[in-house]
Write an enzyme that holds these catalytic residues in place. Structure first.
Site, short mmCIF file in Angstrom:
data_model
loop_
_atom_site.label_atom_id
_atom_site.label_comp_id
_atom_site.label_asym_id
_atom_site.label_seq_id
_atom_site.Cartn_x
_atom_site.Cartn_y
_atom_site.Cartn_z
N ARG A 1 0.84 -1.21 0.00
CA ARG A 1 0.00 0.00 0.00
C ARG A 1 0.87 1.25 0.00
NH1 ARG A 1 -5.38 1.79 0.44
NH2 ARG A 1 -6.10 -0.34 0.21
N GLU B 1 -9.69 6.36 6.61
CA GLU B 1 -8.26 6.59 6.56
C GLU B 1 -7.82 7.79 5.70
OE1 GLU B 1 -8.01 2.39 5.38
OE2 GLU B 1 -6.17 2.35 6.56
#
Ligand code: MTE
Ligand code: QUE
Ligand code: MOS
Length: 786
Positions: free
Chosen positions: A310, A739
């Site tokens: 990620r 997030e």
């Protein structure tokens, strides 16, 4: 109706009244015992012996348990490489060595102290550089992300910069520590109540720890007092400790770590050390970026491979990189295994490019917001380094609108003038972006299932695999289901998460809890509606119902419901304000009347559905395919002031503009946006993990670890959402929020860099994260040549 409304959080009232039940609020049952964890006194070495004689002699001690008591020796979300308890090799300071069971909570610490752990210490590896020198690799990314020809572009670029971006770890600082209670049931079954983001994983890990089949274990999660990623994998072994003791003693067993112990034992955000080379032209346009991302994974894999990936997926930030080469390596060190933390590697990747752009602007003596603007994904430049092309991209609009509303140009001018006055304070301003990919990059996790029960009084109970940690997922699911039936939100209860109602669930993570579980709940609700609609049609057509006779259409109802529930059968029947309307005849009946008739006619009023995100599939070896369902984007402008004599910093103002599609609940989304920004700001400015030379964590309590408090929040704070009704890739056009805004905290750090540029005397600025007052002061001193 309830979609897009500021429905209050489903725990708002009970939180304020102190009635919300967290793990340790559960009443003690008869014979319940307390479990304590004894940690390793060294960071690396060999366990020689555990002497538990004295502990066992303590009147309150009911048992001491070691690795030998566990059926499976190791657990792990991706790879089973983490011992439940040390077998022989010790890999980090405070690694769990053994468990004690006590009759009384007050005696836990005293009993722990009576355990004598003998261990032989060997030198450990504690930095990325050392691990690299020794070849201690936990995981290397399968293939680099590449576009264009980076070496040729670097060779031809008018300007080049090289550097290393370093950022530190971060403690989750959830208010509820890791905790679980296990109840032994009949026939060797066990019911575990856990503070966990991942009940299915907890069920599996408990079963494996005890060596019993999965169907013997139920894991229930009512809520967490915060998770932030720290309870995605790491809640599971804690639950297994309680379950083991419960299973052995046949008594309920409770484990609740103290704050200090939790901070010392559990893994944190991954520190990264990213090496880069960047080529750009005289305007600051990025021509080439070559980067190798290096993370400190700690002692075991945990989720480090997915986190590293990620980070790679977010190295581009919001900027188009025509020639790019990104690699990633995760190193093994003798730290607690690092784990998921809000952003999941995304912040560590994104911040690297934002730092680079700040440096490029400083090098060219240009306004960094302009350098960022010309590099934004826009026009034809929409291809990411991993080949996915952005759709419905609002970055240029967000940039333009935010700079205007924040009065950026005027404030930049004023602040430049302020800085020339030499008042002992310097100010900086910076705009950074977030473009967060929504989906688990591990495709199999992008699924959810939901159970919806319609009661005879017209109220509903909904169960999904989503876990509530304060983020408001229950409220959003409540709204989605209430909306489907045209009922007020109070008519819907979201029930505690339990593995006996929802199976094989994904962790509530990757910001996708509401997306996935909300979509599944909607499908289940639609199935019920698809059974009710033919009955309503018949009722409107004047059929009267004799409850002793079967309604003909009822036989068709189940078949109807089993058809794909993406849409509700189109029949002119609508569910509104507790009534069912026929737009053909204009007639209406009470929903409750329809429900009663359905029940009398043996039509099912409950439903289950499974959802999977369509069109996903990223091949990480070939670097092709769609990694993400869509992106949540936004930007922030932050202005800081630094005291040149102390290095102290405060945020004068922050402005945020997010694209959240059609927000399901703007109030909750505002809370998520502000909270994430402040948490991100804490990571880059004040949250500093300090270890002594033995690798004891010194910053292991609220008094030594500095998270932002209310006085650290921006003096002036504006949070706004841009209108975007076009996100047809997610439930009701909404976008995930949990997030993405965390990454905007970075703007405070780049604003510090900008402030320092006014005293740099043409030198390059070297700033690490967190930029604590000490770090700022030392860099200022270096720049001023003192
Ligand atoms: N908000 C609160 N109040 N508490 C939390 O623990 N965790 C964050 C975010 N917001 C968290 C939070 C993290 S790490 C994630 S992945 C998402 O919430 C998960 O929830 P969602 O997918 O339902 O948004
Ligand atoms: C974001 C995430 C997660 C992720 C990938 C993301 C996450 C997670 C996993 C994962 C990966 C492989 C496994 C597994 C879990 O991947 O939270 O069990 O085998 O747990 O992009 O948040
Ligand atoms: Mo969040 S780090 O994906 O739990």
């Amino acid at each position: 109706m309830s979609i897009g409304m500021n429905i209050r959080h489903d725990s708002a009232v009970t939180h304020v009244a102190g009635e919300s039940v967290f793990i340790d609020d559960r009443p003690e049952v008869r014979g319940e015992v307390h479990v304590g964890v004894v940690g390793s006194p060294i960071a690396r070495g060999r366990l020689i012996s555990i002497d538990s004689k004295e502990a066992l002699a303590h009147p309150d001690c009911l048992g001491v348990y070691t690795a030998a008591d566990f059926h499976a020796k190791a657990w792990g979300t991706i790879k089973h490489d983490q011992p439940f308890l040390v077998v022989e090799e010790i890999s980090y300071m405070q690694e769990a060595v053994c468990l004690i069971a006590s009759k009384r909570r007050d005696s836990v610490e005293a009993i722990k102290k009576l355990i004598k752990v003998k261990a032989e210490e060997t030198p450990g590896v504690f930095s990325i550089d050392e691990a690299k020198a020794k070849g201690e690799v936990l995981y290397r990314a399968a293939s680099p992300f590449m576009q264009g020809n980076v070496d040729a572009a670097l060779a031809q670029a008018p300007h080049c910069l090289k550097g290393v971006f370093r950022c530190g770890g971060q403690e989750h600082f959830y208010l509820e520590s890791q905790a679980a209670i296990a109840y032994p049931l009949e026939n060797g079954q066990v019911e575990v109540h856990s503070s966990s983001q991942h009940p299915s994983e907890t069920q599996r890990v408990v079963a494996e720890a005890l060596g019993i089949p999965f169907h013997q274990v139920v894991c229930v999660v009512k809520r967490m007092g915060g998770g932030f990623g720290g309870k995605e994998s790491q809640g599971a072994p804690i639950a297994a400790y309680a379950a083991l003791v419960a299973n052995r003693l046949k008594r309920a067993a409770r484990i609740v770590l103290t704050k200090d112990q939790d901070m010392m034992i559990t893994g944190k955000r991954h520190p990264f050390q990213n090496e880069y080379e960047v080529g750009f032209d005289g305007d600051g346009r990025l021509l080439a970026v070559k980067a190798i991302l290096q993370s400190d994974g700690g002692a075991y894999l945990d989720l480090s491979s997915s986190i590293l990936e990620r980070a790679m997926f977010h190295l581009d930030g919001a900027y188009y990189l025509p020639n790019v080469h990104i690699e990633g390596v995760c190193y093994r060190t003798h730290h607690h295994p690092h784990t998921a933390f809000r952003g999941f590697g995304g912040p560590q990747g994104n911040m690297t490019i934002e730092s680079i752009l700040e440096d490029v602007a400083h090098f060219l003596k240009k306004d960094a917001s302009e350098v960022r603007r010309i590099n934004l994904y826009s026009g034809q430049n929409l291809r990411t380094p991993y080949g996915q092309v952005l759709e419905n991209n609002l970055l240029p609009e967000i940039h333009e609108r935010l700079l205007k509303s924040a009065n950026y140009q005027k404030r930049l001018k004023e602040l430049t003038e302020f800085n020339s006055k030499r008042t002992g304070k310097i100010r900086g301003i910076s705009v950074t972006a977030t473009k967060f990919g929504i989906s688990f990059t591990a495709r199999f996790l992008n699924q959810a299932n939901a159970l919806v029960n319609l009661q005879l009084d017209g109220t509903l109970q909904v169960s999904t695999g989503a876990t509530e940690m304060g983020q408001g997922v229950n409220t959003k699911i409540q709204q989605i289901v209430a909306h489907a039936f045209g009922l007020p939100p109070e008519s819907v209860r979201v029930m505690p998460t339990s593995t006996e109602k929802n199976h094989n669930t994904s962790p509530t993570a990757a910001s996708s809890g509401s997306d996935l579980n909300g979509a599944a709940a909607l499908l289940a609700a639609n199935r019920i509606k698809n059974r009710l609609i033919p009955l309503a049609r018949a009722m409107f057509n004047g059929l009267s119902f004799d409850p002793t006779l079967e309604f003909e259409a009822g036989k068709e109802a189940d078949k109807e419901a089993d058809k794909e529930a993406d849409t509700v059968s189109d029949s002119g029947i609508q569910f509104q304000e507790g009534r069912v309307l026929d737009s053909l005849s204009g007639k209406s009946i009470r929903l409750q009347e329809l429900i009663q008739t359905a029940y009398q006619n043996r039509i099912s009023l409950g439903s289950y559905a499974h959802y999977k995100t369509p069109d996903l599939g990223f091949d990480k070896t070939k670097v092709t395919g769609r990694a993400f369902n869509y992106y949540t984007q936004g930007m922030a402008v932050s202005e800081v002031e630094i005291d040149e004599y102390t290095g102290e910093m405060k945020v004068r103002r922050a402005d945020i503009l997010m694209d959240l599609g059609r927000s399901l609940n703007p109030g909750i989304d505002r809370g998520q946006t502000t909270g994430a920004f402040i948490q991100g700001m804490g990571w880059v400015t004040s949250e500093h993990l300090v270890y002594d030379e033995k690798r004891n964590l010194l910053s292991h309590s609220p008094t030594t670890y500095k998270i932002p408090n209310v006085q650290d929040t921006p003096r002036e704070f504006h949070v706004d959402f841009i209108e975007n009704p076009h996100n047809d890739r997610n439930v009701h056009g909404s976008k995930a929020v949990g997030e993405p805004p965390f990454l905007l905290g970075t703007s405070v750090w780049t604003a510090i860099k900008h402030a320092l540029s006014y005293r740099a005397n043409g030198k390059e600025i070297h700033l690490v994260s967190p930029a604590t007052p000490e770090v700022i002061l030392m860099e200022l001193t270096r720049l001023k040549g003192m």
